[in-house]
Design a protein around this motif. Structure first.
Motif, PDB file in Angstrom:
ATOM      1  N   ASP A 132       0.817  -1.217   0.000  1.00 35.25           N
ATOM      2  CA  ASP A 132       0.000   0.000   0.000  1.00 35.25           C
ATOM      3  C   ASP A 132       0.845   1.258   0.000  1.00 35.25           C
ATOM      4  N   ARG A 133       2.104   1.144   0.416  1.00 35.58           N
ATOM      5  CA  ARG A 133       3.017   2.292   0.480  1.00 35.58           C
ATOM      6  C   ARG A 133       4.185   2.093  -0.477  1.00 35.58           C
ATOM      7  N   PHE A 134       3.923   1.418  -1.579  1.00 26.80           N
ATOM      8  CA  PHE A 134       4.971   1.141  -2.560  1.00 26.80           C
ATOM      9  C   PHE A 134       4.516   1.635  -3.930  1.00 26.80           C
ATOM     10  N   LEU A 135       5.324   2.469  -4.548  1.00 19.86           N
ATOM     11  CA  LEU A 135       5.025   2.978  -5.872  1.00 19.86           C
ATOM     12  C   LEU A 135       6.321   3.406  -6.566  1.00 19.86           C
ATOM     13  N   ALA A 136       6.202   3.927  -7.764  1.00 24.39           N
ATOM     14  CA  ALA A 136       7.383   4.311  -8.544  1.00 24.39           C
ATOM     15  C   ALA A 136       7.562   5.818  -8.522  1.00 24.39           C
ATOM     16  N   LEU A 137       8.816   6.226  -8.417  1.00 30.10           N
ATOM     17  CA  LEU A 137       9.207   7.629  -8.624  1.00 30.10           C
ATOM     18  C   LEU A 137      10.395   7.581  -9.570  1.00 30.10           C
ATOM     19  N   HIS A 138      10.155   7.928 -10.815  1.00 37.15           N
ATOM     20  CA  HIS A 138      11.162   7.753 -11.855  1.00 37.15           C
ATOM     21  C   HIS A 138      11.794   9.078 -12.253  1.00 37.15           C
ATOM     22  N   PHE A 139      13.119   9.107 -12.238  1.00 33.13           N
ATOM     23  CA  PHE A 139      13.888  10.314 -12.558  1.00 33.13           C
ATOM     24  C   PHE A 139      14.555  10.171 -13.922  1.00 33.13           C
ATOM     25  N   ALA A 140      14.748  11.286 -14.598  1.00 29.30           N
ATOM     26  CA  ALA A 140      15.533  11.324 -15.830  1.00 29.30           C
ATOM     27  C   ALA A 140      16.984  11.621 -15.480  1.00 29.30           C
ATOM     28  N   ASN A 141      17.889  11.286 -16.382  1.00 26.66           N
ATOM     29  CA  ASN A 141      19.305  11.560 -16.143  1.00 26.66           C
ATOM     30  C   ASN A 141      19.556  13.070 -16.113  1.00 26.66           C
ATOM     31  N   SER A 142      20.651  13.465 -15.430  1.00 26.58           N
ATOM     32  CA  SER A 142      20.963  14.885 -15.204  1.00 26.58           C
ATOM     33  C   SER A 142      19.779  15.564 -14.524  1.00 26.58           C
ATOM     34  N   ILE A 143      19.406  15.018 -13.361  1.00 25.89           N
ATOM     35  CA  ILE A 143      18.131  15.406 -12.760  1.00 25.89           C
ATOM     36  C   ILE A 143      18.105  16.843 -12.254  1.00 25.89           C
ATOM     37  N   TRP A 144      19.283  17.455 -12.061  1.00 28.47           N
ATOM     38  CA  TRP A 144      19.300  18.847 -11.607  1.00 28.47           C
ATOM     39  C   TRP A 144      18.703  19.777 -12.647  1.00 28.47           C
ATOM     40  N   GLN A 145      18.812  19.406 -13.949  1.00 32.86           N
ATOM     41  CA  GLN A 145      18.242  20.244 -15.003  1.00 32.86           C
ATOM     42  C   GLN A 145      17.062  19.573 -15.696  1.00 32.86           C
ATOM     43  N   ASN A 146      17.119  18.263 -15.907  1.00 36.85           N
ATOM     44  CA  ASN A 146      16.008  17.514 -16.508  1.00 36.85           C
ATOM     45  C   ASN A 146      15.119  17.021 -15.364  1.00 36.85           C
ATOM     46  N   ASN A 147      14.505  17.984 -14.678  1.00 39.28           N
ATOM     47  CA  ASN A 147      13.962  17.691 -13.353  1.00 39.28           C
ATOM     48  C   ASN A 147      12.490  17.273 -13.347  1.00 39.28           C
ATOM     49  N   ILE A 148      12.184  16.234 -14.117  1.00 40.76           N
ATOM     50  CA  ILE A 148      10.870  15.626 -13.972  1.00 40.76           C
ATOM     51  C   ILE A 148      10.994  14.412 -13.044  1.00 40.76           C
ATOM     52  N   ALA A 149       9.898  14.105 -12.359  1.00 39.63           N
ATOM     53  CA  ALA A 149       9.831  12.910 -11.510  1.00 39.63           C
ATOM     54  C   ALA A 149       8.466  12.274 -11.746  1.00 39.63           C
ATOM     55  N   GLU A 150       8.469  11.112 -12.391  1.00 39.66           N
ATOM     56  CA  GLU A 150       7.216  10.457 -12.756  1.00 39.66           C
ATOM     57  C   GLU A 150       6.717   9.589 -11.593  1.00 39.66           C
ATOM     58  N   VAL A 151       5.497   9.855 -11.158  1.00 42.17           N
ATOM     59  CA  VAL A 151       4.886   9.142 -10.042  1.00 42.17           C
ATOM     60  C   VAL A 151       3.872   8.150 -10.615  1.00 42.17           C
ATOM     61  N   MET A 152       4.094   6.863 -10.327  1.00 41.39           N
ATOM     62  CA  MET A 152       3.203   5.831 -10.867  1.00 41.39           C
ATOM     63  C   MET A 152       2.935   4.774  -9.792  1.00 41.39           C
ATOM     64  N   SER A 153       1.663   4.612  -9.442  1.00 41.75           N
ATOM     65  CA  SER A 153       1.294   3.628  -8.433  1.00 41.75           C
ATOM     66  C   SER A 153       0.736   2.380  -9.116  1.00 41.75           C
ATOM     67  N   HIS A 154       0.274   1.429  -8.310  1.00 42.89           N
ATOM     68  CA  HIS A 154      -0.361   0.206  -8.829  1.00 42.89           C
ATOM     69  C   HIS A 154      -1.692   0.039  -8.121  1.00 42.89           C
ATOM     70  N   ASP A 155      -2.420  -1.015  -8.434  1.00 42.51           N
ATOM     71  CA  ASP A 155      -3.798  -1.110  -7.931  1.00 42.51           C
ATOM     72  C   ASP A 155      -3.888  -1.457  -6.446  1.00 42.51           C
ATOM     73  N   SER A 156      -2.756  -1.717  -5.788  1.00 45.23           N
ATOM     74  CA  SER A 156      -2.768  -1.948  -4.343  1.00 45.23           C
ATOM     75  C   SER A 156      -2.222  -0.758  -3.558  1.00 45.23           C
ATOM     76  N   THR A 157      -1.779   0.270  -4.254  1.00 41.72           N
ATOM     77  CA  THR A 157      -1.258   1.454  -3.579  1.00 41.72           C
ATOM     78  C   THR A 157      -2.408   2.263  -2.998  1.00 41.72           C
ATOM     79  N   ASP A 158      -2.273   2.691  -1.759  1.00 41.07           N
ATOM     80  CA  ASP A 158      -3.246   3.618  -1.178  1.00 41.07           C
ATOM     81  C   ASP A 158      -3.134   4.927  -1.965  1.00 41.07           C
ATOM     82  N   PRO A 159      -4.228   5.383  -2.593  1.00 43.47           N
ATOM     83  CA  PRO A 159      -4.163   6.565  -3.467  1.00 43.47           C
ATOM     84  C   PRO A 159      -3.567   7.812  -2.817  1.00 43.47           C
ATOM     85  N   LYS A 160      -3.661   7.927  -1.495  1.00 41.33           N
ATOM     86  CA  LYS A 160      -3.138   9.133  -0.849  1.00 41.33           C
ATOM     87  C   LYS A 160      -1.635   9.285  -1.047  1.00 41.33           C
TER      88      LYS A 160
END
Length: 293
Positions: A132-160
């Protein structure tokens, strides 16, 4: 979300650690051996002038570097962790084994995040003690400038936790991208990986050489880097692991993994080792006449 544990100190793992420390988190990294400690220290040291110059604050960059701890004891690494970010090699069995090994070690409050480039979090959830407290936070390389962070959960993750993790991403100066549905490769790599694999196939099958393929892409699209320059930045080991998985679905890609393995066996892993498809610090694609053919 102040206490951040990082498991995996490669190119991205070290960048994530530095980014968190620079933006005032308490960071501790896990190393499997003394050799791993040394490699992490070398990567972190290289980030000091980069962050100092990019944010025009050399003093803060040095302070961030000096504050990062490295330990070979998982209990120490996870003892008071608010968030654990896993960024080990893109290998299914290795990731599953890691999550199995840390069950029961982290406190109940710890959120587990994976930075897996292509695998979905549901692949590992049953190997954790907190789906329920496990999900993905995906970073791009050179994160100081390419500063996106993709948040992706699954069907057992608590939505909060989607919002909690997005808030954490903002806390460390990232732009959070909510991926609404599990997708191998998230949004970024769903766009990027097919491009890189197409380039790898063109080269591995003798259709074009590295420079010709990169030059074609750069001239035609105005992009600052071609696909092989990108691969050098990403690291050929990561590309190889992705190609092995892809070849299980598409056997035509075996020629790509075979080609990448030749580079890896020769120690040509990309920018990190000074040579991949190009030689560094002065790769051919940066030459003033490169786009002229």
């Amino acid at each position: 979300m102040k206490n951040v544990s990082i498991i995996g100190g490669g190119v991205l793992g070290s960048q994530i650690a530095f980014q968190c420390a620079f933006f005032d988190c308490n960071v501790i990294m896990y190393a499997r051996s003394e050799a791993s400690v040394k490699r992490m220290q070398e990567k972190l040291a290289k980030l000091v002038p980069i962050y100092g110059a990019y944010f025009n604050n050399p003093e803060k960059a040095q302070t961030a570097h000096d504050a990062i701890q490295i330990s070979m004891d998982l209990n120490t690494v996870l003892n008071d962790s608010d968030v654990m970010i896993e960024s080990i090699a893109e290998n299914l069995e290795a990731k599953q084994a890691l999550y199995s090994s840390i069950q029961g070690i982290a406190p109940e409050k710890t959120i587990f995040l994976t930075n897996s480039s292509t695998m979905m979090p549901s692949t590992f959830r049953n190997f954790t003690d907190r789906p329920d407290r496990f999900l993905a936070l995906h970073f791009a390389n050179s994160i100081w400038q390419n500063n996106i962070a993709e948040v992706m959960s699954h069907d057992s993750t608590d939505p909060k936790y989607n919002q909690i993790v997005m808030d954490f991403a903002k806390q460390i100066n990232m732009v959070p991208i909510l991926v609404k549905k599990e997708q191998p490769g998230y949004i970024l790599n769903s766009l990027l990986v097919p491009l890189l694999q197409s380039a790898e196939l063109l080269y591995a099958n003798g259709v074009g050489d590295v420079e010709t393929i990169d030059r074609t892409w750069m001239i035609a699209t105005g992009a600052p880097l071609g696909p092989f320059a990108m691969l050098d930045v990403i690291g050929l080991t990561t590309a190889y692991n992705i190609s092995l998985q892809a070849a299980q679905v598409n056997p035509k890609l075996k020629v790509v993994s075979d080609m990448l393995k030749e580079y890896i066996d020769a120690g040509k892993l990309g920018v990190a080792t000074g040579e991949g498809f190009y030689q560094y610090p002065d790769p051919r694609y940066k030459a003033s006449d490169f786009l002229k053919g």
